[in-house]
Design a protein around this motif. Sequence first.
Motif, short mmCIF file in Angstrom:
data_model
loop_
_atom_site.label_atom_id
_atom_site.label_comp_id
_atom_site.label_asym_id
_atom_site.label_seq_id
_atom_site.Cartn_x
_atom_site.Cartn_y
_atom_site.Cartn_z
N ASN A 302 39.66 45.40 37.77
CA ASN A 302 39.52 44.23 36.74
C ASN A 302 39.73 42.85 37.36
N ALA A 303 39.80 41.81 36.89
CA ALA A 303 39.75 40.38 37.16
C ALA A 303 40.93 40.21 38.23
N ALA A 304 42.14 40.65 37.89
CA ALA A 304 43.30 40.75 38.59
C ALA A 304 43.32 41.60 39.77
N GLY A 305 42.39 42.32 39.94
CA GLY A 305 42.23 43.22 41.25
C GLY A 305 42.75 44.71 40.92
N SER A 306 43.48 44.88 39.80
CA SER A 306 43.95 46.13 39.56
C SER A 306 42.99 47.17 38.86
#
Length: 359
Positions: A302-306
């Motif tokens: 996702n956008a947070a890198g998770s």
Amino acid sequence: MDSLTQAVLGAAIQGTVLGRVQGRRSLLYGAALGTLPDLDVLIRYADPVSQMTFHRGFSHSVFVLTALALLLAWGVHWLARRRWPDKGYTYTRLFVAFWLVLLTHPLLDSFTVFGTQLFWPLQWVPESWSAVFIIDPVYTVPLLAAVSYALVKGLAGRATYVMGTALLLSTAYLGLCLAGRVVIEQRFASALSQQGVIVADVRAVPMAFNSLVWRVMAKAPNGEYYEGVSSIFDRAPPEMQRHRFNLELAKPLTDVPLHDRLRWFTDNWLRYDIVAGGLIVTDLRMGTPGNYTFRFKMAQRNAAGSWEAITPQRHRSAGPDALFNRQDLSLIWQRILDQQPPLPLAAWTSRYLAETEGQ
């Protein structure tokens, strides 16, 4: 198996059992009934994992098909007593014919690697006996020839005998293929044992359009697996390579129902790769080394890198066309009788999986 094979198998069985009563129509009825279980492909599911793992489910259950055979036999017998009382229909003969035609469909499917839920609704691992490829001319052609002969000559003469003989030969062929699988698996396990490698599970799968060259996989206890190729006629040890399942990449899919279902359906023959920011799950059972038929994108960053699980998508490198690379097939056919030069397993893996990262 393919629809043509299922149709001629059903035609041969019903023609053998009911041909003297129904004549040539028995061949047409048997062909139609023999393909009936595959109508489940008309059911559309929301994602490709469900489409794959629910196929060959309730419509291939021995319980469902036995009940259907009983119902069909009752219906035809009831109708025959009123409209064709002199035809010689008996309930027992009708049931045996319908039951054999219906049940041999999922049984034949079980001889392939895909997975057939013979005992649905029981949640047993689908039957996957891996004796023949999904298209096998050696199995199909004799049945097709026998049914064609019966269509031309009629069922009053030798046709019933011809079809019965073809059924016996085709069944014997399946038995020989199963024996070949056992030989190949033992040979592969022995070759690994000589290298000091003890494996937990060995699985041989016939390669495209023949049961003479086999792709073999073996699970090692450290999260690795070995993949190789062996022919029935080999005298030297099979060529093989070592890979990782990359099980640590599967953490984002923990407790994801579709992932759990895919693990169950494939008996956990799954490999995980990161491709262009997506988590790709590969069914290792079908295809050629590095080039597998069923690959699914099941998570992405996702956008947070998770990582987060997504509705599965068919990965672009996967699909039935992956089995029909002419150059690869030519090398596989040459490999039947000659181990030299060995198949380019590393080159195939590099070609088809070179885009993966995070190995």
